[in-house]
Design an enzyme around this catalytic site. Structure first.
Site, PDB file in Angstrom:
ATOM      1  N   LYS A   1     -21.285  49.186  51.924  1.00  0.00           N
ATOM      2  CA  LYS A   1     -21.639  49.363  49.920  1.00  0.00           C
ATOM      3  C   LYS A   1     -21.261  51.062  50.525  1.00  0.00           C
ATOM      4  O   LYS A   1     -21.845  51.384  51.553  1.00  0.00           O
ATOM      5  CB  LYS A   1     -22.666  49.206  49.545  1.00  0.00           C
TER       6      LYS A   1
ATOM      7  N   TYR B   1     -18.661  40.776  41.081  1.00  0.00           N
ATOM      8  CA  TYR B   1     -20.109  39.885  40.758  1.00  0.00           C
ATOM      9  C   TYR B   1     -20.774  39.612  40.042  1.00  0.00           C
ATOM     10  O   TYR B   1     -21.827  39.599  39.199  1.00  0.00           O
ATOM     11  CB  TYR B   1     -21.210  41.858  40.574  1.00  0.00           C
TER      12      TYR B   1
ATOM     13  N   ASN C   1     -28.748  49.014  48.949  1.00  0.00           N
ATOM     14  CA  ASN C   1     -29.012  49.181  49.590  1.00  0.00           C
ATOM     15  C   ASN C   1     -27.760  48.776  51.351  1.00  0.00           C
ATOM     16  O   ASN C   1     -28.529  47.322  52.160  1.00  0.00           O
ATOM     17  CB  ASN C   1     -30.132  47.806  49.963  1.00  0.00           C
TER      18      ASN C   1
ATOM     19  N   HIS D   1     -24.068  43.983  51.682  1.00  0.00           N
ATOM     20  CA  HIS D   1     -23.403  42.752  51.253  1.00  0.00           C
ATOM     21  C   HIS D   1     -22.872  41.220  52.162  1.00  0.00           C
ATOM     22  O   HIS D   1     -22.412  41.826  52.961  1.00  0.00           O
ATOM     23  CB  HIS D   1     -22.360  43.062  50.085  1.00  0.00           C
TER      24      HIS D   1
ATOM     25  N   GLU E   1     -15.913  34.532  48.490  1.00  0.00           N
ATOM     26  CA  GLU E   1     -15.691  36.120  47.990  1.00  0.00           C
ATOM     27  C   GLU E   1     -14.357  36.525  49.631  1.00  0.00           C
ATOM     28  O   GLU E   1     -14.438  37.842  49.586  1.00  0.00           O
ATOM     29  CB  GLU E   1     -17.080  35.985  48.581  1.00  0.00           C
TER      30      GLU E   1
END
Ligand code: UDP
Ligand code: MG
Length: 136
Positions: free
Chosen positions: A12, A52, A115, A118, A129
């Protein structure tokens, strides 16, 4: 090898910004995940919202999408035995504060939104995905 699977990994924006791509990739290799595809891209907000979509009813959806689109990300297909669950384990809990020692989110995560990584949560979602980023 039995149970060879593929999963989608995203490094990310917070981790790309801190130049952690190579370090995180080397951890994947140490864990016997092979990196089948790799690309660095910058999604726009619409694309992030599409990715998302499963979270569209959540209160954090809008900020989550803005965040994913806030800078470049590195997207990878990881392959290995039971890699879907093994990579989820290696990532650690969604909130870095709750993540166990030696998990990626414990080592690199800043907060529940930043965080660092993913990972797909099931074989079925991994297929979706992977297809989102690597259509052929
Ligand atoms: N997230 C957030 N606030 C929350 C819960 C989740 O910003 O209260 C973000 C977090 O970055 C997480 C992502 O939304 O990685 C997707 O949430 P999910 O529950 O699917 O967690 P994950 O599968 O990434 O562990
Ligand atoms: Mg998830």
């Amino acid at each position: 090898m039995n149970n060879v699977e593929q999963t989608l990994s995203i490094i990310k924006p917070d981790a790309v910004e801190r130049d952690l791509i190579e370090e995180i990739k080397s951890i994947f290799l140490k864990n016997n995940f092979s990196v089948k595809e790799f690309k660095k891209i910058h999604l726009n907000k619409e694309e992030a919202a599409e990715f998302y979509k499963v979270h569209q009813s959540k209160p954090f959806y809008d900020s989550l999408c803005s965040y994913l689109a806030s800078g470049p990300i590195a997207v990878m297909i990881l392959e290995g035995e039971n890699v879907v669950s093994k990579y989820r384990e290696l990532m650690g809990s969604t909130n870095p504060k709750d993540a166990k020692e030696n998990t990626l989110r414990k080592m690199f995560g800043i907060s529940i939104d930043k965080n660092s990584v993913h990972g797909s949560d099931s074989i079925e979602n991994a297929k979706k995905e992977i297809n989102f980023f690597f259509k052929n």
